[in-house]
Design a protein around this motif. Structure first.
Motif, PDB file in Angstrom:
ATOM      1  N   TYR A  15       3.174 -29.931  37.893  1.00  0.00           N
ATOM      2  CA  TYR A  15       3.824 -30.387  36.653  1.00  0.00           C
ATOM      3  C   TYR A  15       3.668 -31.892  36.537  1.00  0.00           C
ATOM      4  CZ  TYR A  15       6.291 -25.919  36.359  1.00  0.00           C
ATOM      5  OH  TYR A  15       6.607 -24.590  36.264  1.00  0.00           O
ATOM      6  N   HIS A  53       7.175 -16.604  37.401  1.00  0.00           N
ATOM      7  CA  HIS A  53       6.774 -16.772  35.995  1.00  0.00           C
ATOM      8  C   HIS A  53       5.259 -16.645  35.826  1.00  0.00           C
ATOM      9  CE1 HIS A  53      10.726 -19.188  35.259  1.00  0.00           C
ATOM     10  NE2 HIS A  53      10.897 -17.876  35.118  1.00  0.00           N
ATOM     11  N   ILE A  58       4.332 -15.694  31.968  1.00  0.00           N
ATOM     12  CA  ILE A  58       5.039 -16.593  31.045  1.00  0.00           C
ATOM     13  C   ILE A  58       4.809 -18.058  31.418  1.00  0.00           C
ATOM     14  CG2 ILE A  58       6.775 -14.978  30.219  1.00  0.00           C
ATOM     15  CD1 ILE A  58       8.724 -15.967  32.212  1.00  0.00           C
ATOM     16  N   ASP A  59       4.012 -18.285  32.428  1.00  0.00           N
ATOM     17  CA  ASP A  59       3.589 -19.642  32.760  1.00  0.00           C
ATOM     18  C   ASP A  59       2.148 -19.528  33.276  1.00  0.00           C
ATOM     19  OD1 ASP A  59       3.686 -22.356  33.084  1.00  0.00           O
ATOM     20  OD2 ASP A  59       5.300 -22.360  34.593  1.00  0.00           O
ATOM     21  N   GLU A  78      -2.471 -16.446  24.058  1.00  0.00           N
ATOM     22  CA  GLU A  78      -1.035 -16.243  23.802  1.00  0.00           C
ATOM     23  C   GLU A  78      -0.712 -14.843  23.279  1.00  0.00           C
ATOM     24  OE1 GLU A  78       1.981 -17.985  24.051  1.00  0.00           O
ATOM     25  OE2 GLU A  78       0.814 -19.137  25.492  1.00  0.00           O
ATOM     26  N   SER A  79      -1.502 -14.384  22.308  1.00  0.00           N
ATOM     27  CA  SER A  79      -1.228 -13.071  21.719  1.00  0.00           C
ATOM     28  C   SER A  79      -1.512 -11.948  22.706  1.00  0.00           C
ATOM     29  CB  SER A  79      -2.083 -12.856  20.463  1.00  0.00           C
ATOM     30  OG  SER A  79      -1.774 -13.839  19.517  1.00  0.00           O
ATOM     31  N   ALA A  82       1.251 -11.825  25.172  1.00  0.00           N
ATOM     32  CA  ALA A  82       2.464 -11.200  24.617  1.00  0.00           C
ATOM     33  C   ALA A  82       2.342  -9.677  24.714  1.00  0.00           C
ATOM     34  CB  ALA A  82       2.667 -11.640  23.176  1.00  0.00           C
ATOM     35  N   ASP A  83       1.191  -9.147  24.318  1.00  0.00           N
ATOM     36  CA  ASP A  83       0.978  -7.686  24.387  1.00  0.00           C
ATOM     37  C   ASP A  83       0.990  -7.207  25.834  1.00  0.00           C
ATOM     38  OD1 ASP A  83       0.760  -7.686  21.685  1.00  0.00           O
ATOM     39  OD2 ASP A  83      -1.435  -7.623  21.627  1.00  0.00           O
ATOM     40  N   ARG A  85       2.425  -8.551  28.482  1.00  0.00           N
ATOM     41  CA  ARG A  85       3.798  -8.582  29.037  1.00  0.00           C
ATOM     42  C   ARG A  85       4.585  -7.365  28.546  1.00  0.00           C
ATOM     43  NH1 ARG A  85       3.926 -14.326  27.817  1.00  0.00           N
ATOM     44  NH2 ARG A  85       4.961 -13.812  25.850  1.00  0.00           N
ATOM     45  N   ASN A  86       4.443  -7.084  27.251  1.00  0.00           N
ATOM     46  CA  ASN A  86       5.192  -5.964  26.686  1.00  0.00           C
ATOM     47  C   ASN A  86       4.843  -4.648  27.364  1.00  0.00           C
ATOM     48  OD1 ASN A  86       5.013  -3.704  24.207  1.00  0.00           O
ATOM     49  ND2 ASN A  86       6.932  -4.815  24.384  1.00  0.00           N
ATOM     50  N   PHE A  91      11.390  -7.523  32.475  1.00  0.00           N
ATOM     51  CA  PHE A  91      12.047  -8.756  32.935  1.00  0.00           C
ATOM     52  C   PHE A  91      13.545  -8.572  33.091  1.00  0.00           C
ATOM     53  CE2 PHE A  91       8.211  -9.954  30.827  1.00  0.00           C
ATOM     54  CZ  PHE A  91       7.730 -11.028  31.546  1.00  0.00           C
ATOM     55  N   PHE A  93      16.753 -11.223  33.928  1.00  0.00           N
ATOM     56  CA  PHE A  93      17.078 -12.645  34.095  1.00  0.00           C
ATOM     57  C   PHE A  93      18.460 -12.814  34.739  1.00  0.00           C
ATOM     58  CE2 PHE A  93      14.476 -12.076  30.318  1.00  0.00           C
ATOM     59  CZ  PHE A  93      13.445 -12.976  30.504  1.00  0.00           C
ATOM     60  N   THR A  95      20.785 -14.747  33.681  1.00  0.00           N
ATOM     61  CA  THR A  95      21.825 -14.811  32.636  1.00  0.00           C
ATOM     62  C   THR A  95      21.713 -13.633  31.660  1.00  0.00           C
ATOM     63  OG1 THR A  95      20.358 -16.347  31.517  1.00  0.00           O
ATOM     64  CG2 THR A  95      22.209 -17.301  32.714  1.00  0.00           C
ATOM     65  N   ASN A  97      20.265 -12.475  29.328  1.00  0.00           N
ATOM     66  CA  ASN A  97      19.432 -12.710  28.135  1.00  0.00           C
ATOM     67  C   ASN A  97      19.383 -11.525  27.171  1.00  0.00           C
ATOM     68  OD1 ASN A  97      18.953 -14.938  29.728  1.00  0.00           O
ATOM     69  ND2 ASN A  97      16.840 -15.159  29.068  1.00  0.00           N
ATOM     70  N   PRO A 111      11.838  -3.805  23.171  1.00  0.00           N
ATOM     71  CA  PRO A 111      10.412  -3.794  23.589  1.00  0.00           C
ATOM     72  C   PRO A 111       9.640  -2.610  23.000  1.00  0.00           C
ATOM     73  CG  PRO A 111      11.877  -4.061  25.479  1.00  0.00           C
ATOM     74  CD  PRO A 111      12.741  -3.711  24.324  1.00  0.00           C
TER      75      PRO A 111
ATOM     76  N   LEU B 293       9.561 -10.687  25.827  1.00  0.00           N
ATOM     77  CA  LEU B 293       9.494  -9.228  25.647  1.00  0.00           C
ATOM     78  C   LEU B 293       8.221  -8.806  24.902  1.00  0.00           C
ATOM     79  CD1 LEU B 293      13.192  -8.360  24.694  1.00  0.00           C
ATOM     80  CD2 LEU B 293      12.065  -8.129  26.909  1.00  0.00           C
ATOM     81  N   GLY B 294       7.520  -9.768  24.326  1.00  0.00           N
ATOM     82  CA  GLY B 294       6.250  -9.436  23.677  1.00  0.00           C
ATOM     83  C   GLY B 294       6.207  -9.726  22.188  1.00  0.00           C
TER      84      GLY B 294
END
Lengths: 225, 387
Positions: A15, A53, A58-59, A78-79, A82-83, A85-86, A91, A93, A95, A97, A111, B293-294
Motif C-alpha cells: 500500500y 480480500h 475484493i482487492d 470489475e464487472s 462482480a459476477d 464473486r456472486n 461473504f 463480515f 459487522t 453487513n 445474491p 455480493l455482485g
C-alpha cells in the motif's frame, strides 16, 4: 482432502500511504484444499484480512498470483469480478453487513437476484439457507429485530444461498458473545464438514480458530507457521 | 440486475426527516412553477376564448390594441356598405363601431384606483358577441347614463353593485346589470351605449369595427380589401385571431414563472444533493456490501437515482396538489395591451401538471446523480472499511 481450490504463489501487497510504501503481504505462497476450514490468525496489521480480500476478489495483489478454482482472480475486470464473486464466493463480515431496510428473507435473497432463478426457485433456496442456519421462523424480521448472533446467521445464510464453493469470513465472531460465537462457528464447521464448502476464516481468537481443520499464522505480512 | 424497488423505497422512509425536508423543498419549487404558469395559462385562455370565428375585427394599422386604435367616422361610412358585409333582417349591415375608453376607478378594497376598460357598444355589437350574457339586472338603455359591468369586475371595484353609481368622464353612470363574458376577455370590460360613451368622453373617433361578413370567402375578400385600401390605413383580421395574439400580458408572467422555477430549482437540486450525499455517506458500507455480493456500479447508481427520483416525484405531486387548490380562482392583473385591469382564472391544466411532475423528477435526478456516481466509484474495499 481433495484438490486445491486456492493456489497462491509469491503474493505481495504493498500500500502507498503518502510517500511511504507499506508492505501488507510479503511474498506469500499457500495452497488451500477444497472442503478445508482454514483459520487465518495473526495480530492486527499482520495482513490476514488483506489476504482474505485478495482471495475473495475484493482487492488486488501488487505482485504474484492468486488462483481460485484455477482462475487468476486479479486478471478479471470489475464487472467480471462482480459476477465471479456472486457465483463463487460467500461473504461473512465481522459487522454482519446486512441491509437494514430489508428483512432477513430479502437479505438472503439479494445474491440470488443476480442469477437467472425465478421467484419460486429463489424462494426455495432462501428457505433452505435459512433452515440451515436455524432461522426459518425469522424470515420476516428486519435486522434490528434480531440478536447479534441471529444477524450473523442470516449473513451466513446469505453467504451460502448461491451454493458457492468458497465461504470467506472476516472475524465472524468478533462482535458476538461467547454463546452466539459458538453457534456461528458451529454452522461454519458444518458447512465445511458436511456440505463440503471451503471456509476461510480470519480470527484473533484461538478458541474460534480451534474450530478450523487447519490454522495458519501471519506475522508482518509473512506466513509464520 | 437491478436492486429491488423495496430497497430504494424503504431507505427513503427510514430517514423520514430528511425525506420530508427534500419532498417539501421540491414541492415548493413545483408549486411556484405550476402556479405562475397557471396564471399565464389563465390569461392565455381568457384571450383565446374570446371572439366568434365568423367575425372580422378592424383596428388602426400599427395599434397594438383596440383601446389604442382610432378610426374616423368617415371611414365607417365608407366601409359599412361594402357588399362583403352581411345584413340583418332589416337590411342593415352587421357592423359594430365600438368606442373603448380607459377609466380610472377606485377599487373595492380601498387599495387605490385601477384602469377599467369601458366599451361603448351598439346593438349590432351585442348581436355579434352572443357569448356575452347578462348575469344579473338588465341591459343599459341609451341616453339614461346606464352601464353594465362585468360580474367579475364587480367583485373588485367600488360602486359596481347593481343600483350603485360612479362618476367618470363628464357623467355619473348607474350600474343596471352585470355581464358574464363566459371566461373571455369581455369579463374585464364594462359596456355602455356607444354614442353615450363618445359624448361623455368627447371622442370623435371609433376604436374598432366588428364586422360579420356574408360568408368565409367574403371575409377573406373583405380583409384583403380593407388592408389594401391606402386611404383607410386599417388592419383587419378574424376576431379570434386578434384575441389569440393578445398574449403579451401572459409573456412576462410565463418568463417570471420560468425564471423563478429555475432559480428555486437550483436550491432544490442542492437540497436533494445534500440529502442524497448524506444518505450515501451513511450507507457507504452498505453500498460496499452490495458491490461485494455482485451488484454492479450501475445497479447502485440506478437504485440511488430511483430513490432520489421517487422523493422528487412525491414532492412534485404535493406541489401540483397545492397549486391545484387555486385552480379556477379568479384574480386580476394589469393588461399589457390595454393597461387596464384584466380578470382571469388560474388554470392548472393537465399539461401543466405533467410539466410540474417532469420538472420535479429532473430536479431529483440531477440532485442524486453526483452522490450516486460518487458512491458507485468508491473502491469496494474502501467502502467496506467505512464506519
Amino acid at each position: 482432502m481433495s484438490a486445491n481450490i486456492v493456489t497462491i504463489r509469491n503474493l505481495s501487497k504493498i500500500y502507498q500511504q503518502g510517500d511511504i510504501n507499506v508492505t501488507a503481504l510479503d511474498n506469500i505462497s499457500l495452497d488451500i484444499a477444497s472442503g478445508e476450514f482454514l483459520a487465518l490468525m495473526g495480530p492486527s496489521g499482520s495482513g490476514k484480512s488483506t489476504l482474505l480480500h485478495i482471495i475473495a476478489g475484493i482487492d488486488r495483489p501488487t505482485n504474484g498470483e492468486c488462483r481460485v478454482q484455477d482462475i487468476d482472480v486479479a486478471k478479471l475486470n470489475e464487472s467480471q469480478l462482480a459476477d465471479w464473486r456472486n457465483q463463487n464466493v460467500g461473504f461473512v463480515f465481522q459487522t454482519f453487513n446486512l441491509i437494514p431496510v430489508l428483512t432477513a428473507y430479502e437479505n438472503v435473497e439479494l445474491p440470488l437476484l443476480l442469477t437467472r432463478m425465478n421467484r419460486a426457485e429463489r424462494r426455495k433456496q432462501v428457505e433452505i439457507a435459512l433452515e440451515i442456519v436455524g432461522l426459518a421462523d425469522r424470515a420476516k424480521h428486519l435486522p434490528k429485530q434480531l440478536s447479534g448472533g441471529q444477524e450473523q446467521r442470516v449473513a451466513i445464510a446469505r453467504a451460502l444461498v448461491t451454493d458457492p464453493a468458497l465461504v470467506v469470513a472476516d472475524e465472524p465472531t468478533g462482535n458476538l458473545d461467547s454463546h452466539s460465537a459458538q453457534e456461528v462457528l458451529g454452522v461454519l464447521r458444518t458447512l465445511s464438514r458436511d456440505a463440503g464448502k471451503t471456509v476461510i476464516m480470519v480470527t484473533h481468537d484461538p478458541k474460534a480458530a480451534a474450530f478450523g481443520s487447519r490454522q495458519i499464522h501471519l506475522e508482518k505480512g509473512e506466513l509464520s507457521k | 440486475m437491478a436492486l429491488p424497488l423495496n430497497y430504494s423505497f424503504r431507505n427513503a422512509l427510514v430517514r423520514w426527516r430528511s425525506t420530508i425536508a427534500t419532498v417539501l423543498g421540491i414541492a415548493l419549487v413545483v408549486f411556484v412553477f405550476v402556479l405562475l404558469q397557471s396564471l399565464a395559462a389563465g390569461i392565455e385562455k381568457s384571450s383565446s376564448n374570446t371572439g366568434d370565428p365568423r367575425n372580422i375585427m378592424v383596428v388602426r394599422k400599427g395599434s397594438t390594441a383596440e383601446s389604442a386604435s382610432l378610426i374616423s367616422r368617415q371611414t365607417l361610412t365608407e366601409i359599412r356598405y361594402f357588399e362583403e358585409i352581411a345584413r340583418n333582417e332589416n337590411g342593415e349591415p352587421i357592423i359594430s363601431a365600438d368606442v373603448l375608453v380607459l377609466a380610472s376607478l377606485p377599487r373595492r378594497d380601498n387599495s387605490g384606483e385601477a384602469n377599467v376598460l369601458l366599451r361603448g357598444v351598439t346593438a349590432r355589437g351585442m348581436e355579434l358577441r352572443p357569448q356575452v350574457k347578462l348575469a344579473a339586472g338588465r341591459w343599459f338603455e341609451a341616453g339614461k347614463r346606464e352601464i353594465v359591468v362585468s360580474a367579475k369586475l364587480a367583485k373588485r371595484f367600488a360602486n359596481f353593485g347593481i343600483g350603485q353609481s360612479f362618476k367618470t368622464g363628464s357623467a355619473t353612470f348607474t350600474v343596471v346589470g352585470w355581464l358574464d363574458g363566459g371566461g373571455s376577455a369581455f369579463d374585464s370590460e364594462c359596456w355602455l351605449d356607444a354614442d353615450e360613451c363618445r359624448s361623455t368622453f368627447e371622442r370623435d373617433m371609433y376604436s374598432s369595427f366588428l364586422i360579420r361578413p356574408t360568408d368565409e370567402a367574403a371575409g377573406e375578400k373583405l380583409i384583403t380589401r380593407i388592408e389594401a385600401d391606402r386611404r383607410f390605413k386599417l388592419k383587419a383580421e378574424k376576431e379570434v385571431e386578434y384575441y389569440r395574439k393578445q398574449t403579451m400580458t401572459a409573456a412576462p408572467i410565463k418568463w417570471l414563472g420560468g425564471f423563478l422555477a429555475v432559480m428555486m430549482s437550483v436550491g432544490a437540486v442542492f437540497a436533494a444533493m445534500n440529502t442524497m450525499y448524506a444518505a450515501v455517506g451513511a450507507r457507504t458500507r452498505e453500498i460496499g456490501t452490495l458491490r461485494v455480493l455482485g451488484f454492479r456500479r450501475r445497479a447502485v447508481v440506478a437504485a440511488l437515482l430511483l430513490e432520489g427520483g421517487l422523493l422528487a416525484l412525491v414532492g412534485g405531486v404535493l406541489g401540483c396538489a397545492i397549486a391545484f387548490y387555486w385552480n379556477g380562482y379568479t384574480t386580476a392583473t394589469m393588461g399589457m395591451e390595454t393597461f387596464s385591469e384584466i380578470v382571469f382564472e388560474f388554470r392548472v391544466t393537465p399539461k401543466l401538471v405533467l410539466e410540474g411532475l417532469a420538472f420535479a423528477v429532473i430536479v431529483g435526478l440531477i440532485g442524486t446523480l453526483f452522490p450516486a456516481i460518487r458512491a458507485a466509484r468508491l473502491p469496494v474495499i474502501s467502502a467496506l472499511k467505512s464506519i
